[in-house]
Write an enzyme that holds these catalytic residues in place. Structure first.
Site, PDB file in Angstrom:
ATOM      1  N   SER A 157       3.668  -8.713 -14.399  1.00 48.49           N
ATOM      2  CA  SER A 157       4.454  -7.678 -15.073  1.00 48.49           C
ATOM      3  C   SER A 157       4.780  -8.038 -16.519  1.00 48.49           C
ATOM      4  CB  SER A 157       5.763  -7.502 -14.297  1.00 48.49           C
ATOM      5  OG  SER A 157       6.701  -6.785 -15.056  1.00 48.49           O
ATOM      6  N   TYR A 200      16.509 -12.904  -2.273  1.00 52.31           N
ATOM      7  CA  TYR A 200      15.522 -12.088  -1.564  1.00 52.31           C
ATOM      8  C   TYR A 200      14.331 -11.790  -2.491  1.00 52.31           C
ATOM      9  CZ  TYR A 200      13.249  -8.083   0.527  1.00 52.31           C
ATOM     10  OH  TYR A 200      12.299  -7.231   1.032  1.00 52.31           O
ATOM     11  N   ILE A 234       0.824  -1.226   0.000  1.00 53.72           N
ATOM     12  CA  ILE A 234       0.000   0.000   0.000  1.00 53.72           C
ATOM     13  C   ILE A 234       0.851   1.265   0.000  1.00 53.72           C
ATOM     14  CG2 ILE A 234      -0.236   0.147   2.537  1.00 53.72           C
ATOM     15  CD1 ILE A 234      -3.213   0.960   2.004  1.00 53.72           C
ATOM     16  N   ARG A 240       6.278   7.836  -8.700  1.00 54.72           N
ATOM     17  CA  ARG A 240       7.150   6.733  -9.071  1.00 54.72           C
ATOM     18  C   ARG A 240       8.428   6.778  -8.238  1.00 54.72           C
ATOM     19  NH1 ARG A 240       7.690   1.636 -11.028  1.00 54.72           N
ATOM     20  NH2 ARG A 240       8.081   1.562 -13.272  1.00 54.72           N
ATOM     21  N   TYR A 252      13.914 -10.878 -11.076  1.00 53.97           N
ATOM     22  CA  TYR A 252      12.593 -10.285 -10.814  1.00 53.97           C
ATOM     23  C   TYR A 252      11.545 -10.911 -11.728  1.00 53.97           C
ATOM     24  CZ  TYR A 252       8.767  -6.890 -11.226  1.00 53.97           C
ATOM     25  OH  TYR A 252       7.526  -6.312 -11.293  1.00 53.97           O
ATOM     26  N   GLU A 277       7.499  -7.570 -17.715  1.00 57.40           N
ATOM     27  CA  GLU A 277       8.861  -8.133 -17.681  1.00 57.40           C
ATOM     28  C   GLU A 277       8.831  -9.640 -17.884  1.00 57.40           C
ATOM     29  OE1 GLU A 277      12.225  -6.894 -17.070  1.00 57.40           O
ATOM     30  OE2 GLU A 277      11.201  -5.191 -17.946  1.00 57.40           O
ATOM     31  N   SER A 292      10.431  -4.623  -6.412  1.00 60.19           N
ATOM     32  CA  SER A 292       9.964  -4.365  -7.781  1.00 60.19           C
ATOM     33  C   SER A 292      11.049  -3.839  -8.718  1.00 60.19           C
ATOM     34  CB  SER A 292       8.794  -3.376  -7.738  1.00 60.19           C
ATOM     35  OG  SER A 292       9.277  -2.103  -7.381  1.00 60.19           O
TER      36      SER A 292
HETATM   37  P1  NAP Z   1       6.745  -0.005  -5.596  1.00 57.06           P
HETATM   38  O1  NAP Z   1       6.473   1.458  -5.681  1.00 57.06           O
HETATM   39  O2  NAP Z   1       8.146  -0.480  -5.579  1.00 57.06           O
HETATM   40  O3  NAP Z   1       6.006  -0.544  -4.275  1.00 57.06           O
HETATM   41  C1  NAP Z   1       6.247  -1.822  -3.780  1.00 57.06           C
HETATM   42  C2  NAP Z   1       5.483  -2.021  -2.487  1.00 57.06           C
HETATM   43  O4  NAP Z   1       5.777  -3.325  -1.966  1.00 57.06           O
HETATM   44  C3  NAP Z   1       5.873  -1.020  -1.378  1.00 57.06           C
HETATM   45  O5  NAP Z   1       4.731  -0.718  -0.607  1.00 57.06           O
HETATM   46  C4  NAP Z   1       6.854  -1.838  -0.556  1.00 57.06           C
HETATM   47  O6  NAP Z   1       6.964  -1.404   0.794  1.00 57.06           O
HETATM   48  C5  NAP Z   1       6.189  -3.197  -0.624  1.00 57.06           C
HETATM   49  N1  NAP Z   1       7.103  -4.279  -0.264  1.00 57.06           N
HETATM   50  C6  NAP Z   1       8.346  -4.516  -0.768  1.00 57.06           C
HETATM   51  N2  NAP Z   1       8.887  -5.593  -0.199  1.00 57.06           N
HETATM   52  C7  NAP Z   1       7.976  -6.052   0.702  1.00 57.06           C
HETATM   53  C8  NAP Z   1       7.961  -7.127   1.642  1.00 57.06           C
HETATM   54  N3  NAP Z   1       9.015  -7.948   1.777  1.00 57.06           N
HETATM   55  N4  NAP Z   1       6.852  -7.305   2.400  1.00 57.06           N
HETATM   56  C9  NAP Z   1       5.795  -6.470   2.294  1.00 57.06           C
HETATM   57  N5  NAP Z   1       5.750  -5.430   1.426  1.00 57.06           N
HETATM   58  C10 NAP Z   1       6.832  -5.223   0.651  1.00 57.06           C
HETATM   59  O7  NAP Z   1       6.010  -0.776  -6.765  1.00 57.06           O
HETATM   60  P2  NAP Z   1       4.784  -0.305  -7.711  1.00 57.06           P
HETATM   61  O8  NAP Z   1       5.346   0.406  -8.889  1.00 57.06           O
HETATM   62  O9  NAP Z   1       3.752   0.350  -6.874  1.00 57.06           O
HETATM   63  O10 NAP Z   1       4.273  -1.723  -8.257  1.00 57.06           O
HETATM   64  C11 NAP Z   1       3.254  -2.450  -7.565  1.00 57.06           C
HETATM   65  C12 NAP Z   1       3.322  -3.917  -7.995  1.00 57.06           C
HETATM   66  O11 NAP Z   1       3.142  -4.017  -9.400  1.00 57.06           O
HETATM   67  C13 NAP Z   1       4.642  -4.613  -7.701  1.00 57.06           C
HETATM   68  O12 NAP Z   1       4.349  -5.973  -7.426  1.00 57.06           O
HETATM   69  C14 NAP Z   1       5.402  -4.522  -9.010  1.00 57.06           C
HETATM   70  O13 NAP Z   1       6.347  -5.556  -9.106  1.00 57.06           O
HETATM   71  C15 NAP Z   1       4.268  -4.666  -9.989  1.00 57.06           C
HETATM   72  N6  NAP Z   1       4.433  -4.021 -11.290  1.00 57.06           N
HETATM   73  C16 NAP Z   1       4.775  -2.700 -11.377  1.00 57.06           C
HETATM   74  C17 NAP Z   1       4.843  -2.094 -12.625  1.00 57.06           C
HETATM   75  C18 NAP Z   1       5.162  -0.634 -12.781  1.00 57.06           C
HETATM   76  O14 NAP Z   1       5.493  -0.228 -13.901  1.00 57.06           O
HETATM   77  N7  NAP Z   1       5.038   0.175 -11.734  1.00 57.06           N
HETATM   78  C19 NAP Z   1       4.553  -2.841 -13.781  1.00 57.06           C
HETATM   79  C20 NAP Z   1       4.204  -4.178 -13.652  1.00 57.06           C
HETATM   80  C21 NAP Z   1       4.129  -4.753 -12.391  1.00 57.06           C
HETATM   81  P3  NAP Z   1       7.991  -0.222   1.211  1.00 57.06           P
HETATM   82  O15 NAP Z   1       7.318   1.070   0.835  1.00 57.06           O
HETATM   83  O16 NAP Z   1       8.127  -0.425   2.685  1.00 57.06           O
HETATM   84  O17 NAP Z   1       9.263  -0.453   0.445  1.00 57.06           O
HETATM   85  O1  F7E Z   2      13.969   0.643 -16.589  1.00 57.65           O
HETATM   86  C1  F7E Z   2      16.746   1.435 -18.852  1.00 57.65           C
HETATM   87  C2  F7E Z   2      16.701   0.043 -18.259  1.00 57.65           C
HETATM   88  O2  F7E Z   2      13.998   0.482 -14.110  1.00 57.65           O
HETATM   89  C3  F7E Z   2      13.418   0.890 -17.866  1.00 57.65           C
HETATM   90  C4  F7E Z   2       9.388  -1.943 -12.857  1.00 57.65           C
HETATM   91  O3  F7E Z   2       8.279  -1.205 -12.416  1.00 57.65           O
HETATM   92  O4  F7E Z   2       8.566  -1.944 -15.113  1.00 57.65           O
HETATM   93  C5  F7E Z   2       9.673  -1.583 -14.301  1.00 57.65           C
HETATM   94  O5  F7E Z   2      10.835  -2.287 -14.724  1.00 57.65           O
HETATM   95  C6  F7E Z   2      14.508   0.816 -18.917  1.00 57.65           C
HETATM   96  C7  F7E Z   2      15.374  -0.449 -18.810  1.00 57.65           C
HETATM   97  O6  F7E Z   2      11.912  -0.163 -15.416  1.00 57.65           O
HETATM   98  C8  F7E Z   2      18.735   3.426 -16.564  1.00 57.65           C
HETATM   99  O7  F7E Z   2      17.829  -0.724 -18.678  1.00 57.65           O
HETATM  100  C9  F7E Z   2      18.678   3.034 -18.694  1.00 57.65           C
HETATM  101  O8  F7E Z   2      15.543  -0.993 -20.088  1.00 57.65           O
HETATM  102  O9  F7E Z   2      12.493   2.193 -15.218  1.00 57.65           O
HETATM  103  P1  F7E Z   2      13.105   0.854 -15.244  1.00 57.65           P
HETATM  104  P2  F7E Z   2      11.833  -1.712 -15.831  1.00 57.65           P
HETATM  105  O10 F7E Z   2      13.116  -2.401 -15.660  1.00 57.65           O
HETATM  106  O11 F7E Z   2      11.202  -1.752 -17.174  1.00 57.65           O
HETATM  107  C10 F7E Z   2       8.234  -3.336 -15.106  1.00 57.65           C
HETATM  108  C11 F7E Z   2       7.026  -3.535 -15.979  1.00 57.65           C
HETATM  109  C12 F7E Z   2       8.089  -3.887 -13.731  1.00 57.65           C
HETATM  110  O12 F7E Z   2       7.314  -4.812 -13.497  1.00 57.65           O
HETATM  111  C13 F7E Z   2       9.078  -3.442 -12.718  1.00 57.65           C
HETATM  112  O13 F7E Z   2       8.571  -3.655 -11.398  1.00 57.65           O
HETATM  113  O14 F7E Z   2      15.402   1.901 -18.723  1.00 57.65           O
HETATM  114  N1  F7E Z   2      17.658   2.337 -18.141  1.00 57.65           N
HETATM  115  N2  F7E Z   2      19.347   3.710 -17.756  1.00 57.65           N
HETATM  116  C14 F7E Z   2      17.672   2.557 -16.807  1.00 57.65           C
HETATM  117  N3  F7E Z   2      16.856   2.101 -15.821  1.00 57.65           N
HETATM  118  C15 F7E Z   2      17.113   2.533 -14.553  1.00 57.65           C
HETATM  119  N4  F7E Z   2      16.311   2.116 -13.540  1.00 57.65           N
HETATM  120  N5  F7E Z   2      18.164   3.368 -14.262  1.00 57.65           N
HETATM  121  C16 F7E Z   2      19.004   3.839 -15.237  1.00 57.65           C
HETATM  122  O15 F7E Z   2      19.929   4.600 -14.953  1.00 57.65           O
END
Ligand code: NAP
Ligand code: F7E
Length: 348
Positions: free
Chosen positions: A134, A100, A9, A192, A157, A136, A89
């Protein structure tokens, strides 16, 4: 009044989903982790003192590694709907902490499903579950990716999310638990996390514009992603749980852009040329990259009527506007002698 339980949350999606559910009249229960400093910034504006008469948001300590706490919270809150968003995430970090990540993202999902299986079996309840999958998971599979596309995960991941996906499918088929998998493509917002590329860029734009930062270090600029707005995507999660039958859905905009194109829009919005500020750092390159994600969300559009509202350019501009304001506040503080927090600069 419907009751929802949200893991994760305090995250980006958790905060938008909680706003959405409260506006729909839900009582929302959230699981938070104990931390040595406050970790509830994103939901502080929604929190009300428990001692007031009409309170609809309740927080409980818990951990996805701790099956007992999950079970206890589900037992005491008796949710109609569980939104399972909690996860480690960050894709890059999952290469540093693979065990982990697998424990929290894969086994954590299994712990949650096991608790629901036992509690529903004993009480006769039928708890609906949303599992945060995801894009991913598609990894190296060529775009456009839909529910029929083969999973080819490219990081610990992504492998963990594939496991969680199949745990959910198996628990649906084996025990009849109504669990739906959302396969969400990247979604961003001013909330974000600052180590994801979109926010890392827009935070840097704000700080560079206000004279607080000189350069921005990034990795692969050629990766293409399908970037949407988190506020739109939480509605899709809710829509999935309003169906009688659980199912799996891709949620995406259907358009993809490179990191380089994001730089054009973000720096261009404050009339700067990113080439003057962006530097390469190999630390940010992943051992295995996902080159191109672009979703085919025709199933959710057709069956649930979901549509994204915010496109790529307005999204990036919204984030830049927010982060320029944030940098203005930081600028005022530094002008009065306060040190600037550097944590965003050391990000993965
Ligand atoms: P986020 O901002 O990283 O939030 C993750 C949440 O999970 C935070 O509340 C975090 O708590 C909690 N958490 C992490 N480790 C935990 C643990 N061991 N036990 C209990 N809670 C834990 O992620 P988000 O962007 O909101 O994404 C939400 C979900 O959608 C995630 O499962 C992510 O993998 C998935 N997802 C995200 C995207 C995207 O683009 N955003 C796309 C596809 C899927 P803390 O605040 O204490 O760290
Ligand atoms: O990277 C490139 C990197 O970390 C996007 C998570 O929410 O979406 C997210 O995963 C792209 C990648 O997101 C940097 O290599 C370049 O190709 O913003 P990102 P992600 O890896 O796509 C998916 C759907 C999830 O599910 C995940 O939880 O950007 N990139 N330079 C970089 N990325 C980061 N973080 N930092 C850099 O400096």
């Amino acid at each position: 009044m419907k009751r929802a339980l949200v893991t994760g949350i305090t995250g980006q999606d958790g905060s938008y989903l909680t706003e959405f559910l409260l506006a729909k009249g839900y009582a929302v229960h959230g699981i938070i982790r104990r931390a040595s400093s406050f970790n509830t910034d994103r939901i502080d504006h929604l929190y009300e003192d428990r001692h007031k008469e009409h309170v609809n948001l309740f927080l409980h300590y818990g951990e996805l590694g701790d099956a007992t706490s999950l079970r206890r919270v589900i037992e005491t809150t008796e949710p109609d709907e569980i939104y399972h968003l909690g996860a480690q995430s960050h894709v890059r970090v999952s290469f540093d902490q693979p065990l982990y990540t697998a424990d929290v993202d894969a086994s954590g999902t299994l712990r949650l499903l096991e608790a629901v299986r036992d509690i529903d079996g004993r009480t006769g309840r039928r708890t609906k579950v949303y599992n945060a999958g995801s894009s991913e998971m598609f990894g190296a599979s060529a775009p456009p990716q839909s529910e029929k596309t083969l999973f080819y995960p490219r990081s610990p991941y992504a492998v963990s999310k594939v496991a969680a996906h199949w745990f959910a499918v198996n628990y649906r088929e084996a025990y009849g638990i109504p669990v739906s998998n959302g396969i969400l493509f990247n979604h961003e917002s001013p909330r974000r996390g600052e180590t994801f590329v979109s926010r890392k860029i827009t935070r840097a734009v704000g700080r560079i514009y206000l004279g607080l930062q000189e350069s921005l270090y990034l990795g692969n600029l050629d990766a293409r992603r399908d970037w949407g707005f988190a506020g739109d995507y939480v509605e899709a999660m809710w829509l999935m749980l309003q169906q009688d039958d659980a199912d799996d859905f891709v949620v995406a905009t259907g358009e993809s852009y490179t990191v380089r194109e994001m730089l054009d829009v973000a720096f261009g919005h404050v009339e700067l040329d990113w080439r003057d500020y962006v530097r390469f750092d190999p630390r940010y390159v992943r051992p295995t990259e996902v080159d191109h994600l672009c979703g085919d969300a025709s199933k959710i559009r057709r069956t649930l009527g979901w549509e994204p509202r915010v496109g790529f350019e307005p999204l990036v501009r919204m984030m830049v506007d927010h982060d320029v304001e944030l940098a203005r506040g930081e600028r005022m503080l530094t002008d009065h002698g306060h040190a600037l927090a550097q944590r965003g600069l050391a990000s993965p």
